[in-house]
Every structure is written in structure tokens, then in C-alpha cells.
Motif scaffolding. Structure first.
Motif, PDB file in Angstrom:
ATOM      1  N   PHE A  95      11.430 -10.776 -12.886  1.00 21.98           N
ATOM      2  CA  PHE A  95      10.993 -11.290 -11.590  1.00 21.98           C
ATOM      3  C   PHE A  95       9.480 -11.496 -11.507  1.00 21.98           C
ATOM      4  O   PHE A  95       8.941 -11.726 -10.445  1.00 21.98           O
ATOM      5  N   PHE A  96       8.809 -11.396 -12.656  1.00 24.01           N
ATOM      6  CA  PHE A  96       7.417 -11.813 -12.764  1.00 24.01           C
ATOM      7  C   PHE A  96       6.498 -11.214 -11.694  1.00 24.01           C
ATOM      8  O   PHE A  96       5.949 -11.922 -10.869  1.00 24.01           O
ATOM      9  N   GLY A  97       6.344  -9.931 -11.715  1.00 16.12           N
ATOM     10  CA  GLY A  97       5.350  -9.344 -10.843  1.00 16.12           C
ATOM     11  C   GLY A  97       5.785  -8.177 -10.006  1.00 16.12           C
ATOM     12  O   GLY A  97       4.959  -7.561  -9.351  1.00 16.12           O
ATOM     13  N   ARG A  98       7.082  -7.828  -9.998  1.00 12.76           N
ATOM     14  CA  ARG A  98       7.499  -6.730  -9.131  1.00 12.76           C
ATOM     15  C   ARG A  98       8.403  -5.713  -9.821  1.00 12.76           C
ATOM     16  O   ARG A  98       8.171  -4.524  -9.768  1.00 12.76           O
ATOM     17  N   HIS A  99       9.478  -6.163 -10.453  1.00 16.64           N
ATOM     18  CA  HIS A  99      10.385  -5.202 -11.080  1.00 16.64           C
ATOM     19  C   HIS A  99      11.097  -5.799 -12.282  1.00 16.64           C
ATOM     20  O   HIS A  99      11.128  -7.019 -12.478  1.00 16.64           O
ATOM     21  N   LEU A 100      11.674  -4.919 -13.085  1.00 11.87           N
ATOM     22  CA  LEU A 100      12.502  -5.360 -14.195  1.00 11.87           C
ATOM     23  C   LEU A 100      13.808  -5.913 -13.643  1.00 11.87           C
ATOM     24  O   LEU A 100      14.096  -5.819 -12.450  1.00 11.87           O
ATOM     25  N   GLU A 101      14.610  -6.454 -14.521  1.00 10.70           N
ATOM     26  CA  GLU A 101      15.891  -7.024 -14.116  1.00 10.70           C
ATOM     27  C   GLU A 101      16.782  -5.966 -13.455  1.00 10.70           C
ATOM     28  O   GLU A 101      16.905  -4.842 -13.942  1.00 10.70           O
ATOM     29  N   ARG A 102      17.360  -6.324 -12.322  1.00 16.55           N
ATOM     30  CA  ARG A 102      18.357  -5.458 -11.692  1.00 16.55           C
ATOM     31  C   ARG A 102      19.537  -5.350 -12.648  1.00 16.55           C
ATOM     32  O   ARG A 102      20.078  -6.354 -13.101  1.00 16.55           O
ATOM     33  N   THR A 103      19.948  -4.124 -12.959  1.00 12.43           N
ATOM     34  CA  THR A 103      20.959  -3.957 -13.990  1.00 12.43           C
ATOM     35  C   THR A 103      21.961  -2.877 -13.622  1.00 12.43           C
ATOM     36  O   THR A 103      21.689  -2.012 -12.790  1.00 12.43           O
ATOM     37  N   PRO A 114      14.234  -1.001 -11.538  1.00 16.41           N
ATOM     38  CA  PRO A 114      12.989  -0.305 -11.884  1.00 16.41           C
ATOM     39  C   PRO A 114      11.765  -1.164 -11.540  1.00 16.41           C
ATOM     40  O   PRO A 114      11.618  -2.276 -12.028  1.00 16.41           O
ATOM     41  N   HIS A 115      10.878  -0.640 -10.687  1.00 13.11           N
ATOM     42  CA  HIS A 115       9.705  -1.371 -10.221  1.00 13.11           C
ATOM     43  C   HIS A 115       8.446  -0.944 -10.965  1.00 13.11           C
ATOM     44  O   HIS A 115       8.200   0.246 -11.153  1.00 13.11           O
ATOM     45  N   PHE A 116       7.644  -1.945 -11.349  1.00 11.49           N
ATOM     46  CA  PHE A 116       6.302  -1.654 -11.854  1.00 11.49           C
ATOM     47  C   PHE A 116       5.262  -2.053 -10.809  1.00 11.49           C
ATOM     48  O   PHE A 116       4.115  -1.645 -10.876  1.00 11.49           O
TER      49      PHE A 116
END
Length: 277
Positions: A95-103, A114-116
Motif C-alpha cells: 500500500f506504499f506508505g502505510r502497511h504491509l499487505e493485509r494477509t 502490519p503497519h510501518f
């Protein structure tokens, strides 16, 4: 209210309570896993609210997935660890800027996210490292402080869901804010003004809902005029909604195009939508 409606709502509440008990179990297991591998993290949103005991009954809140914030230096270890647990990742930072893929995992009821970062933009409004450093442990699970819990709830709606841009409100979101503020004994401080907090508390006040917090939105004539016109003129509201929708579309277009090019699953999803399957 009709008995059928009361029985129907009671059944929904009962099923959601059971579902949230399962959520608590899965969050605890995930928390243990992340702690075991020393991955610095803190749970967010609905999961954090439940573990912070902001609701009088856990069946009040419907939760779709488990969100948590992690420290980026642990990202490779996090993905490796989650893959071992059966979670699948097709593309990092989808999602380019907020979190990894919802899995999801076939053995789990809830998906994880998981959010960065917390927001699509303006991440300087809440420092990730500060949230991780000030986290608190509730029932052996790390959650944000009450101040950060409230700010994340407000800014997530205002920025990620375009609440500020639309000058709109969400009753569920307002209820979460009300519950957090009440749990914090009405002593939570927002701090300095920003347009996101200003718009949020202005619109909430216009709905007639009182949030007991010491925050005074700055006066803004244009905001007041726009909100008044949206409520009193169907024609203006139609124009306003269409204009903002187009604005949001062009704002999101670059990331959507990048996603379309780089992610096969998203590409297939778009194609199926276009051909009506």
C-alpha cells in the motif's frame, strides 16, 4: 421496538461477543510470537481498544482485522516469522506508505495488517517511535497510551478515510473517541491545534454529541459555511460530494497505478471488476 428487531440485534451482539473472544485469543498468541522474536510492536485500533477496556462490553465493537504497528528495522524478521505461522505475503509494502499487505492464515479467523506508518500522509503528526516508546501493557499485550489511542482514532478517520476532506463524521468513530475519553477520565490532552483535530471536533459538535475534552477548534468561516450549505442544500451537497470524490480519486491515482503494475493479485482483481465477474 418490535420484538423481532430486538431478537435480531441481540443475536448479532451475541455472535460478535463470541467473535471478539476469539480475537482476544488470536491477539494474545500474536503478541507472544512477536515478543518471543523481540519484534518491537504495539496493537492498534479495535484490538487496542478492547485490550484497553474502553468498552463496557466487548460485544459492542465489530472488528474486521488485527492491526499492529512495528518498528521498521524488524521488518524482514517480522515477515519471516509470520510466513512460518502460515501468513502469506505476495508483495512487501503493497500500500506504499502505510502497511504491509493485509494477509490471512488458514488456521486463524482474523486477518492481520502490519503497519510501518499510521497514515497515508502527514505521519509527522504522530511519531511512530514515540508511540512505541510510550506503549503500555494491558493483559500482556502492548497497546498505545490513552492519548495516542485517541489521536490515532481521530487522525485515522480524518486522514485515511478522508473525514477531514469530506467534512463528514462516522458515528462508530465518534463512539470510539467517546469511549476512550471516558476511560481516560476526561483528562486526555490533544495538545496543539491542527486542521484535522479542528475539523473533527467542529463536526462532532455540530452533530450534537458532546466529547468531554479540553480542545477548542479554531474558528474557520469557510468551514462553517461549507458545513451549513452541505446540510441545508441538497444541490450544494451533491456538488460538494462529487468534487471531493474526484479530488480523492486523483490524489490516490499514482499509488493505484503503481499497485496495478507491481501486484498481480490487484491487477486480476481490477480486471474482474471491469468485466463484471
Amino acid at each position: 421496538f418490535p420484538d423481532d428487531l430486538i431478537n435480531f440485534l441481540s443475536e448479532i451482539h451475541s455472535q460478535n461477543t463470541k467473535r471478539n473472544h476469539k480475537l482476544i485469543e488470536e491477539v494474545k498468541n500474536l503478541s507472544y510470537l512477536l515478543n518471543f522474536h523481540r519484534i518491537d510492536h504495539v496493537f492498534l485500533k479495535g484490538s487496542a481498544n478492547i485490550f484497553s477496556n474502553v468498552y463496557e462490553n466487548i460485544g459492542e465493537r465489530m472488528i474486521g482485522d488485527i492491526d499492529f504497528l512495528y518498528e521498521t528495522k524488524h521488518e524482514d524478521l517480522l515477515i519471516k516469522t509470520l510466513k512460518k505461522e502460515g501468513y502469506k505475503f505476495s508483495n512487501k509494502k503493497i500500500f506504499f506508505g502505510r502497511h504491509l499487505e493485509r494477509t490471512t492464515s488458514k488456521d486463524k479467523l482474523f486477518a492481520i495488517e502490519p503497519h510501518f506508518n499510521l497514515f497515508n500522509k502527514n505521519n509527522d503528526l504522530l511519531n511512530v517511535n514515540k508511540i512505541l516508546r510510550s506503549k503500555v501493557k494491558k493483559n500482556n499485550v502492548f497497546v498505545p497510551s490513552m492519548e495516542h489511542l485517541l489521536k490515532i482514532n481521530i487522525l485515522n478517520y480524518q486522514i485515511n478515510d478522508f473525514g477531514s476532506k469530506k467534512l463528514n463524521f462516522s458515528l462508530r468513530n465518534i463512539y470510539d473517541s467517546y469511549s476512550i475519553i471516558k476511560k481516560g477520565n476526561n483528562n486526555i490532552k490533544i495538545g496543539s491545534n491542527s486542521k484535522y483535530f479542528d475539523n473533527y471536533f467542529y463536526v462532532t459538535k455540530q452533530t450534537g454529541i458532546s466529547l468531554k475534552i479540553n480542545y477548542q477548534p479554531k474558528k474557520n468561516y469557510f468551514r462553517h459555511l461549507r458545513y451549513t450549505l452541505k446540510k441545508k442544500s441538497r444541490f450544494y451537497n451533491f456538488f460538494d460530494v462529487k468534487f471531493i470524490t474526484i479530488n480523492i480519486f486523483f490524489y490516490a491515482l499514482p499509488s493505484k497505478l503503481a499497485l496495478l503494475i507491481t501486484n498481480k493479485k490487484y491487477f486480476c482483481y481490477v480486471i474482474k471488476k471491469l468485466i463484471g465477474k
